[in-house]
Scaffold this active site. Structure first.
Site, PDB file in Angstrom:
ATOM      1  N   GLY A 139       0.838  -1.201   0.000  1.00 57.06           N
ATOM      2  CA  GLY A 139       0.000   0.000   0.000  1.00 57.06           C
ATOM      3  C   GLY A 139       0.867   1.242   0.000  1.00 57.06           C
ATOM      4  O   GLY A 139       1.496   1.580   1.000  1.00 57.06           O
ATOM      5  N   VAL A 158      -0.397   6.794   3.957  1.00 54.77           N
ATOM      6  CA  VAL A 158       0.275   6.266   5.145  1.00 54.77           C
ATOM      7  C   VAL A 158       1.520   5.462   4.763  1.00 54.77           C
ATOM      8  O   VAL A 158       2.616   5.728   5.241  1.00 54.77           O
ATOM      9  CB  VAL A 158      -0.701   5.399   5.976  1.00 54.77           C
ATOM     10  N   ARG A 168       0.289   4.918  -9.459  1.00 59.23           N
ATOM     11  CA  ARG A 168       0.758   5.456  -8.178  1.00 59.23           C
ATOM     12  C   ARG A 168       2.254   5.144  -7.994  1.00 59.23           C
ATOM     13  O   ARG A 168       3.027   6.003  -7.577  1.00 59.23           O
ATOM     14  CB  ARG A 168      -0.052   4.842  -7.038  1.00 59.23           C
ATOM     15  N   GLU A 192      -1.173   3.805  12.823  1.00 62.32           N
ATOM     16  CA  GLU A 192      -0.462   5.045  12.500  1.00 62.32           C
ATOM     17  C   GLU A 192      -1.265   6.250  12.993  1.00 62.32           C
ATOM     18  O   GLU A 192      -2.459   6.310  12.785  1.00 62.32           O
ATOM     19  CB  GLU A 192      -0.237   5.118  10.983  1.00 62.32           C
ATOM     20  N   LEU A 203      -0.194   9.577  12.325  1.00 63.77           N
ATOM     21  CA  LEU A 203       0.183  10.812  11.628  1.00 63.77           C
ATOM     22  C   LEU A 203      -1.061  11.554  11.161  1.00 63.77           C
ATOM     23  O   LEU A 203      -2.097  10.947  10.876  1.00 63.77           O
ATOM     24  CB  LEU A 203       1.089  10.505  10.432  1.00 63.77           C
ATOM     25  N   ASN A 255      -8.990   8.498  17.509  1.00 57.85           N
ATOM     26  CA  ASN A 255      -9.689   9.309  16.504  1.00 57.85           C
ATOM     27  C   ASN A 255     -11.061   9.742  16.992  1.00 57.85           C
ATOM     28  O   ASN A 255     -11.500  10.869  16.743  1.00 57.85           O
ATOM     29  CB  ASN A 255      -9.814   8.530  15.184  1.00 57.85           C
ATOM     30  N   CYS A 275     -10.347   9.779   7.688  1.00 61.26           N
ATOM     31  CA  CYS A 275     -10.302   8.915   8.877  1.00 61.26           C
ATOM     32  C   CYS A 275     -11.415   9.127   9.897  1.00 61.26           C
ATOM     33  O   CYS A 275     -12.028   8.161  10.325  1.00 61.26           O
ATOM     34  CB  CYS A 275      -8.963   9.091   9.573  1.00 61.26           C
TER      35      CYS A 275
END
Ligand SMILES: NC(=O)c1ccc[n+]([C@@H]2O[C@H](COP(=O)([O-])OP(=O)(O)OC[C@H]3O[C@@H](n4cnc5c(N)ncnc54)[C@H](O)[C@@H]3O)[C@@H](O)[C@H]2O)c1
Ligand SMILES: O=c1ccn([C@@H]2O[C@H](COP(=O)(O)OP(=O)(O)O[C@H]3O[C@H](CO)[C@@H](O)[C@H](O)[C@H]3O)[C@@H](O)[C@H]2O)c(=O)[nH]1
Length: 472
Positions: A11, A15, A41, A161, A163, A224, A276
């Site tokens: 991926g 991220v 990508r 993660e 970030l 989150n 997110c």
């Protein structure tokens, strides 16, 4: 002791790309290869124009690429070579089937896991980097054990993660914490230690937290949900401020000085966006329902409901201020990304707002410094039985500056808090001169000094502040 020498990241997104680029940057003796099934990508990661905009990312990638950092579409060979594999694929909200609109779609996690099981020829530490529902590691283990033909040993870790986009490199270089969850077995703990040793190449040891697998998975959703809850709380208060004459910035500042609350994440806004928050809260809501905890589910659901309300409330204010109609009026929208310093538009409040403006038959001029025209059309059009592209094209103009967008506009709406929209950077006198009068400005980010703009002549409306704030 297991020593990690070769990392594969499945991926190459927002991220996987930055996270593993930073690992390569900080650990020169580890070979890091980031793979993806999307050849465009990967080609972009191998070019001079990286597929995502993130301050500081180019420097890091350009320094390590071709040395110990590689981008490839050869998923199988990279899995085979690696001793540790990050699974960093997308986990969007399910669109159809059981749990549609709530549950995470784990199809990409499952296919990446199956691929690992099918092609691995040596033991692997498999690390969940994607945000997943609690106990996904159990499903991954079942898939790995059932599909591995070579009786290879797999350890599974959870390493969510934290970030944030726009500050990803800063967050990765100096994280508040790194969280690594593992099964509390001898092998699980050894794998955990191996990943701890990767991070402690640059992260102080006390910031690398180790827990059990399920705590680690749940912590990501919890963090989150708590962050988004703060935004919905201050946004709910912003409505009370507008109705009473209190000033939401003053309220947030005074509350934030309480060391138990702290000052961060109390900025009222047009609503949170990004890939997110909404997805992960809905994921938590779904999990709560599955665990037969309806009151818990309702509690968290309200955070998303309040966010939707905030966006709709802002649109209603704009329409009612513009004399109850925006039909054929020109609305200049400044900003399309979900926050500043990113080109990412996923779940951006701008999309909801502009779709409502289109429904009201307004003409919308959009300017964002980092979002491409094609991306804006993709976000605003709904391909399907009736393709809306032609209609959208009639009502949308994509501009190359804020000045172009605001020319002959009836209203300017600030949706993203880009620094260049601040009143010390943009020439608001020039904007005012070229607008229809009365010239309205709606600040969805509490970015400009309303008093200063009112002096120029603008009719200003700021979220959480009414014009009479502070007066008797
Ligand atoms: N975006 C963020 O800021 C952020 C921060 C923390 C956590 N997360 C979580 O991290 C995960 C990834 O998010 P993202 O924003 O990087 O997503 P993304 O969509 O940008 O990237 C995911 C990539 O995975 C690739 N992919 C999917 N299945 C694959 C497979 N089987 N093999 C190889 N490649 C495959 C896709 O082509 C895509 O390029 C999500 O679970 C997300 O919730 C995101
Ligand atoms: O006080 C605030 C702070 C943020 N926002 C908005 O909230 C959204 C999300 O912002 P932010 O959290 O900064 O960006 P993300 O990249 O979405 O990062 C969140 O989501 C990531 C993905 O899970 C996590 O890794 C991060 O820790 C978490 O902050 C954006 O629309 C912001 O404009 C506000 O409206 N007010």
């Amino acid at each position: 002791m297991v020593v990690v020498k070769n990392i594969c990241c499945i991926g190459a997104g927002y991220v996987g790309g930055p996270t593993c680029a930073v690992i390569a940057y900080k650990c020169h003796d580890i070979k890091v290869t980031i793979v993806d099934i999307n050849p465009e990508r990967i080609a972009a990661w191998n070019s001079s124009k990286l597929p995502i905009y993130e301050p500081g990312l180019d420097e890091i990638v350009f320094e390590r690429r071709g040395k110990n950092l590689f981008f490839s579409t050869d998923v199988d060979a990279t899995i085979q070579e690696a001793d540790l594999i990050f699974v960093s694929v997308n986990t969007p909200t399910k669109k159809t089937g059981l749990g549609a609109g709530m549950a995470a779609d784990l199809a990409y996690i499952e296919s990446a896991t199956r691929r690992i099981a099918e092609v691995a020829t040596s033991p692997k530490i498999v690390v969940e980097k994607s945000t997943v529902p609690c106990r996904t590691a159990q499903s991954m283990r079942t898939i790995l054990e059932a599909n591995s033909t070579n009786e290879i040993h797999f350890d599974i870790l959870s390493n969510p993660e934290f970030l944030a986009e726009g500050t990803a490199i800063k967050d990765l270089l100096s994280p508040d914490r790194v969280l690594i969850g593992a099964l509390q077995t001898k092998e699980g703990l050894a794998a955990q230690e191996a990943l701890v040793n990767v991070y402690t190449n640059w992260v102080p040891k006390e910031r690398v937290i180790t827990t059990n697998l399920w705590s680690s998975e749940l912590t990501k959703l919890a963090a989150n949900a708590l962050l988004a809850q703060r935004i919905s709380s201050i946004n709910a208060l912003s409505a009370i401020c507008e109705a009473t004459g209190a000033d939401v910035d003053e309220v947030a500042y005074a509350c934030g000085l309480d060391s138990r609350l702290g000052p961060k994440f109390l900025k009222a806004s047009v609503g949170f966006g990004g890939s997110c928050f909404q997805k992960d809260i809905l994921n938590l809501v779904y999990l709560s329902h599955q665990l037969n905890l309806p009151e818990v589910a309702d509690y968290w659901k309200q955070v998303v409901t309040m966010n939707e309300y905030q966006k709709k409330r802002f649109v209603r204010t704009i329409i009612s201020t513009l004399f109850n109609t925006i039909t054929n009026k020109k609305i200049a929208v400044l900003g399309f990304a979900f926050k500043k310093d990113t080109g990412d538009t996923r779940e951006s409040a701008a999309i909801t707002l502009i779709k409502d403006f289109i429904d009201e038959r307004a003409q919308v001029a959009i300017y964002d410094p980092k979002v491409s025209s094609e991306q804006i059309f993709m976000d605003l059009c709904e391909p399907g039985v009736v393709d809306t592209r032609k209609q959208v094209e009639k009502q949308i103009q994509i501009c190359s500056s804020a000045y172009e967008a605001a020319k002959d506009a009836d209203a300017v709406v600030i949706v993203t808090e880009w620094d260049e929209f601040r009143d010390d950077q943009l020439d608001y006198e020039r904007i005012y001169k070229n607008m229809h009068k009365p010239a309205f400005l709606f600040d969805g980010r509490l970015l400009v000094d309303a008093a200063k703009l009112r002096k120029i002549g603008f009719k200003v409306n700021v979220i959480g502040k009414n014009e009479l704030a502070g007066t008797a």
